[in-house]
Design an enzyme around this catalytic site. Structure first.
Site, PDB file in Angstrom:
ATOM      1  N   ARG C  31      99.670  60.184 -92.113  1.00 26.31           N
ATOM      2  CA  ARG C  31      98.731  61.111 -92.493  1.00 26.31           C
ATOM      3  C   ARG C  31      99.270  62.406 -92.149  1.00 26.31           C
ATOM      4  O   ARG C  31      98.951  63.603 -92.440  1.00 26.31           O
ATOM      5  CB  ARG C  31      97.335  60.753 -91.695  1.00 26.31           C
ATOM      6  CG  ARG C  31      96.543  59.660 -92.258  1.00 26.31           C
ATOM      7  CD  ARG C  31      95.275  59.462 -91.602  1.00 26.31           C
ATOM      8  NE  ARG C  31      95.820  59.481 -90.230  1.00 26.31           N
ATOM      9  CZ  ARG C  31      94.662  59.177 -89.100  1.00 26.31           C
ATOM     10  NH1 ARG C  31      93.322  59.168 -89.536  1.00 26.31           N
ATOM     11  NH2 ARG C  31      95.204  58.931 -87.843  1.00 26.31           N
ATOM     12  N   LYS C 164     103.346  37.110 -80.131  1.00 27.23           N
ATOM     13  CA  LYS C 164     103.511  38.573 -79.410  1.00 27.23           C
ATOM     14  C   LYS C 164     102.315  38.874 -78.327  1.00 27.23           C
ATOM     15  O   LYS C 164     102.512  39.230 -77.294  1.00 27.23           O
ATOM     16  CB  LYS C 164     103.432  39.537 -80.485  1.00 27.23           C
ATOM     17  CG  LYS C 164     103.373  41.264 -79.938  1.00 27.23           C
ATOM     18  CD  LYS C 164     104.460  41.537 -79.046  1.00 27.23           C
ATOM     19  CE  LYS C 164     104.698  42.805 -78.971  1.00 27.23           C
ATOM     20  NZ  LYS C 164     103.548  43.617 -78.573  1.00 27.23           N
TER      21      LYS C 164
END
Lengths: 292, 292, 292, 292
Positions: C31, C164
């Site tokens: 962005r 993870k």
């Protein structure tokens, strides 16, 4: 007043009896025809005059969901469902919403009391709109213990089960406190008669409590608890308490330790301790014990 | 009977009063002349007729050691010393031996009761030879609560303080249990009025207890405990309980968690959390907060 | 190969660089136009030739969901989305299902490496169908560290994030281990130079590790960590690890203790310790410290 | 230089070999004549030229005390004793004082390295006066790992054992961290091949470490550790670490949880969980499992 009561097991059966002793009419339904007053949920609903109040006292999860679904079909606008089972508090809002879409009210109620409730009364923590609570208040009054305490309108829908859940979390850690103290006294050779020490604590101490009284009763049955195995089940409330704490960033070291002690007790062998043994063997050549 | 009582502080002063109400003669000595009945330990011993019983109620450690040393000089064979303070249990055998070499008896006594003891009675756990316990039994009977419980001859010398120590360990975890439950209820928004939930728990629940009653009293004084800081001191007994557990290979996860929570509360800032913050910064570039 | 990479923050930006160094074409979108290679997600997708692979590296939760939703609209059957962010593992199956309904593949990938990953490589744990993993394998090979280890196809969709997550849970307890040891060394006066002890541990010990190396670096910057406050944030993975353990009835005492220590560090004052202080005051008349 | 080495067990035997490889003369004594270089401690002392350095590598406690007592008789002023065993740090000052009264120096040295030390070197943490440390420095240099790290003069007498003790406390929690992570991965069904996940973590992750490497080796021998029982012994250092923390008011939640997990693993059955089961039965009529 008139109450429909679904689920007449160990808890529900005694609750029916206590509510009846309080002067109310209870129509009970259970899948077991030997204890049931009616042949079906449909018949139960048909026998109540409106606005009906139906108290659900069945196992949390699927059984409760199914009963609430069926009652949603059978009841009419203005009626009320009370979930007195051990539902997770965040199920309540969903149930309330489903029933509200049909104009049916909902109150959740956490119930404590176990096998002693029939005689001593049940501690009640309930959540819901004031007008819904008012519809079932006479039953709450019949169920609760004599005296000033033992019942509370804890807040909006879900508050009852949330309060009961935390009650059980506290209970886990209190039980663990006595269990740890007892094990230490038994393990050390300082104290000759551990049971008499526990007995003496029942008055004048900081730790006097109902759980202590129960511990003494248990030790009177079996002084060193030789008849038991050290396995402690856990129910949903202990787990949910820790999850709620994590959601809120609240540290619960003692309650969580109590939950984990139960988890460990449920394992035949400890996988994590196998890993510790394996690592000790790897770096230190420490002897390990082979699987049985 | 006649009792010499050394140490007339918060505990000792009230105990003197309760023993006197039990019809016994108490001669109290304290370094503070305003509360003392006599001018010196020597005078106290001189005023008692033999066989003398002297109850020591001074801070554990040096003060107790010194008092026992002095009494060893002043008392005669056949007399008795009671250590009612919070001595570590493994000091008792040493004290008993020192006194025994002079023919003086020794009883250790753990006392629970706090500021409530004067009215409600004190829970007593004592250790020592039967004949020595018998010498002080009338005082134990005066101090203990009315009713069946509240006093126990826990075993040989040291057993009283050991039992009291474990009592306090259990107390730590029970307090922590309520504290954790209270914080979770306050943090979550499910329950509207946490204090009323606590109040309701006083009857019919599994966790009803004197500590719960005290929690309600505290919340009645200060609903959200806004007037307090979250700092909890610890006394020797909590620490010794964990050490005794380690000596005996007994896991005490909840009691130890309760002790460590107090340790943390006593720190202005947490060194270990500085290290965690430093490591997070090292590997992740996570922002850290600078020292104030 | 060609890769679309969405999210060029601290992690994503470095990953783009490392993948490019591996000889692949990366078109990045963020962005923030200053770091973005294209003006929009639409442009990114348009610039890739099919079958396209788009790696999402944005914050877990809403941002990831929204990106996956948009990619579901923009991509074509046969394309692939990789979620390399820190999404909760049980979100993956949902995301995979949503994309699968449009013929788009999905792989989840947990990424470890922090600010060191650009130079040292990123440890990767991924989950998904073998054919989907194969589509992104060249990128995995570019990102992973040199050498034999550092990447694993952990199982079906969700396995990567689960692995993870557990990695991070283990990390919490390892960090806590060093933090506790450091605090104890600093608190006791036995050791003169704690930093040199830590430094020496980097070779020959059982605890030598990358985290220890980082601890030494941190102490070289600030010997007693005086510049820091003892506040440690926590991210989702630590919380989820404990929740997954509870779901599976697995006791995690050390990891949970580490999480709770962080929770406590984040509190200005401890509500539960207020309750402990209040109770001590109630039963013992113990002095309490007033709120600041 | 010349060194006398008392105790040629698993550790001492390998250390003799490594010191000899470093070009020094080692005369070893062990009660086991098959490994001993001399027939008696007396002979060992007689064979060394002064100022003599004798390294004691026997079990902590009685055996170490007795060896130091005997050396105190046999050695001369100006000689030096090194205690390389696992003595409790607060024994060191006593030993140093006993020897100092005879003009004999004392250095304590914590040694880490296990079965790997012979090849990789031993990490050394030592405490004592600078001139005493200098007398044994060549041996330290021979024992330590190649490279910059692995040896530290930690402070005055006792500092070496204190540092080693804390090292072991940290080790307990690190081992527990991996053990908990492994159990969770094995218990959940998200990850297909837990061993491969562990293997992959060896590079690029935050948790890469020697202990992780050892865990992978252990899993390569026995993928699910089926050959082991979940019983983990503990040695003195873990217990002393917690006691030192209590003495210093330092919270050690993860290290203590790791110690308690080992305690639990050593119990055939858990007394405290019997009490929990008994209480659940008392208040809830919950079924309990009878002793086997």
């Amino acid at each position: 007043m008139e109450l429909g009561l679904v689920g007449l097991g160990k808890m529900g059966g005694n609750m029916r009896e206590r509510i009846r002793r309080g002067g109310h009419t209870v129509i009970g339904y259970d899948r077991n025809p030997e204890v049931s007053d009616v042949a079906s949920l449909e018949e139960l609903v048909g026998r109540l005059s409106g606005p009906r109040v139906v108290w659900v006292m069945v196992p949390a999860g699927e059984a409760t969901q199914q009963t609430i679904d069926e009652l949603g079909e059978l009841l009419s606008p203005g009626d009320l469902v009370v979930d007195g089972g051990n539902s997770r508090w965040n199920e309540d809002e969903k149930h309330a919403g489903e029933l509200a879409s049909k104009g049916i009210g909902f109150v959740d109620c956490g119930v404590s009391g176990g096998v002693w409730g029939l005689e001593n009364g049940y501690a009640l923590m309930y959540g819901g709109d004031t007008e819904h609570v008012a519809m079932v208040q006479p039953v709450f009054d019949a169920l609760k213990p004599e005296g000033t305490f033992g019942a509370v309108h804890a807040g909006k829908v879900g508050a009852g089960h949330f309060a009961k859940m935390v009650h059980n979390g506290v209970e886990y850690a209190m039980m663990q406190a006595f269990a740890e103290g007892w094990e230490l006294l038994e393990a050390a050779d300082a104290v000759t008669d551990v049971r008499e020490v526990f007995r003496s604590w029942q008055e004048g101490t900081v730790i006097r409590s109902w759980l202590l009284d129960l511990a003494v009763k248990a030790l009177d049955d079996d002084e060193h608890l030789d008849k038991l195995r050290g396995i402690a089940k856990d129910s949903g409330e202990g787990r949910w308490t820790v999850e709620a704490a994590i959601d809120n960033g609240v540290p619960l070291p003692a309650i969580t330790a109590s939950l984990f002690a139960r988890f460990s007790s449920q394992q035949e062998d400890s996988p994590q301790m196998k890993m510790i043994a394996a690592l000790r063997n790897q770096f230190g050549g420490h002897a390990v014990e082979g699987a049985k």
